[in-house]
Design an enzyme around this catalytic site. Structure first.
Site, mmCIF file in Angstrom:
data_model
loop_
_atom_site.group_PDB
_atom_site.id
_atom_site.type_symbol
_atom_site.label_atom_id
_atom_site.label_comp_id
_atom_site.label_asym_id
_atom_site.label_seq_id
_atom_site.Cartn_x
_atom_site.Cartn_y
_atom_site.Cartn_z
ATOM 1 C CE LYS A 191 -2.679 -14.121 -7.196
ATOM 2 N NZ LYS A 191 -2.682 -13.187 -6.051
ATOM 3 C CB VAL A 245 1.588 -0.583 -1.783
ATOM 4 C CG1 VAL A 245 3.028 -0.836 -1.324
ATOM 5 C CG2 VAL A 245 0.790 -1.871 -1.689
#
Length: 367
Positions: free
Chosen positions: A104, A207
């Protein structure tokens, strides 16, 4: 490799030598606990870039993970975020059998970016300096347009406007979660259809909304909770859902509880309230503690491990980068059904929590 952190990033925090040692010592111990890996830092005064790239694991291949640009209260919080998310990406990649490790990138968002193109070109140089060990992608605060700029300085980037990867991974994440719900309903309730299955969704954001769409098309009965009234109203208008107060989601009678908002929501208090037979959602780190998976297992609540079923976006980005094959990407996302069903069977056979089994599979593959 952990490179030096400039005191200029947060002079009050790191001004005293003893404080500097204490913070770095804590971060190093956290990195060791998560099984790192490499942590790289880049500071460029001219552009204002303050970047961290945390590479958790390279045993399965080059590490892949998004580049997020958000505001952090302290530098150590940025490091913690990068490490925590990179660790999770490794597990997502391994459990879904991708040929990648997890990573990340975190860009500590400056108050003002004077030259946006120079800023992201400098980050592209940072990525390129790592020689392909890290492949960057879109995340919170970045878009395909930023990936296009980064691509001027490195080939180790996906989610560009020309790559074929989706700029918004939410629909693909929702698809994977829906497949996880279908597998859980089949295993727990012996139902091949979601028609009439009552799903309580916590969170009507990106989502949660797309998951509600997926489930609505298949005839599920939906109840949604969110503090964002605008997001709730969209679901009411478009999908004819029921709504409930956010505090009621745990105690509602339901077939499936789908956490799609904050992490760490499954704790002793909330687990004792649960009346759902299945937990399957998109939120990261749903278990406030690893051992709560065993508590769910003891209570007979089937838990679909979050890092497995919410990996649709990562699967898509990785497959598009490796093969440029949309069909293959969709096949692997749909295969989440088979992967999680196998874990349910092992859980029942071995009388062990599903998260324990999934984590062991991931760790074994990472070795």
């Amino acid at each position: 490799m952990v490179e030096a952190v400039s005191n200029r990033s947060n002079p009050k925090r790191f001004a005293h030598p003893h404080v500097h040692y204490t913070v770095c010592d804590s971060l190093m111990r956290y990195a060791e606990f998560l099984g790192f890996g490499e942590i790289h830092t880049k500071i460029d005064e001219k552009t204002g870039l303050k970047a961290i790239i945390a590479i958790h694991n390279l045993n399965r291949g080059p590490a892949i993970g998004g580049c997020r640009m958000i505001t952090y209260k302290t530098v150590d919080k940025a490091y913690e975020d990068a490490m925590r998310l990179a660790h999770m990406m490794s597990f997502k990649a391994a459990i879904n059998n991708l040929s990648h490790g997890g990573a990340k990138a975190v860009l500590i968002k400056p108050k003002v970016i004077k030259d946006r193109e120079a800023y992201f070109e400098k980050f592209g140089e940072f990525v390129n300096d790592l020689g392909g060990r890290y492949i960057t992608a879109v995340d919170s605060g970045t878009s395909p347009q930023e990936m296009d700029i980064i691509a001027r300085r490195t080939p180790f980037v996906t989610c560009t406007t020309k790559s074929g990867a989706e700029s918004d991974p939410s629909p693909l994440t929702a698809l994977g979660v829906r497949r996880g719900i279908q597998a859980a309903v089949k295993f727990k309730l012996n139902r091949d259809s979601l028609e009439g299955i009552h799903v309580v969704i916590q969170g009507a954001g990106h989502v949660g909304y797309h998951l509600a769409q997926e489930l609505h098309k298949l005839g599920a009965k939906l109840t949604i909770a969110d503090v964002n009234l605008k997001a709730l109203q969209r679901c009411i208008d478009e999908l004819n859902v029921n709504v409930c107060h956010p505090d009621e989601v745990y105690s509602l009678e339901a077939d499936v509880f789908a956490p799609c908002a904050l992490g760490s929501i499954l704790n002793l208090n909330t687990i004792n309230q649960l009346k759902a037979k299945i937990i399957a959602g998109s939120a990261n780190n749903q278990l406030a503690h690893h051992h709560y998976g065993a508590l769910l297992h003891e209570r007979g609540i089937l838990y679909a491990p979050d890092f497995l079923i919410n990996a649709g976006g990562l699967i898509h980005v990785a497959v598009i980068y490796d093969h440029g094959d949309l069909k293959k990407s969709m096949e692997q996302i749909n295969n989440i059904y088979n992967t999680v069903y196998d874990i349910f069977e092992r859980s029942a056979h071995e009388n062990r929590a599903t998260n324990e089994i999934a984590e062991k599979i991931a760790r074994d593959r990472l070795r």
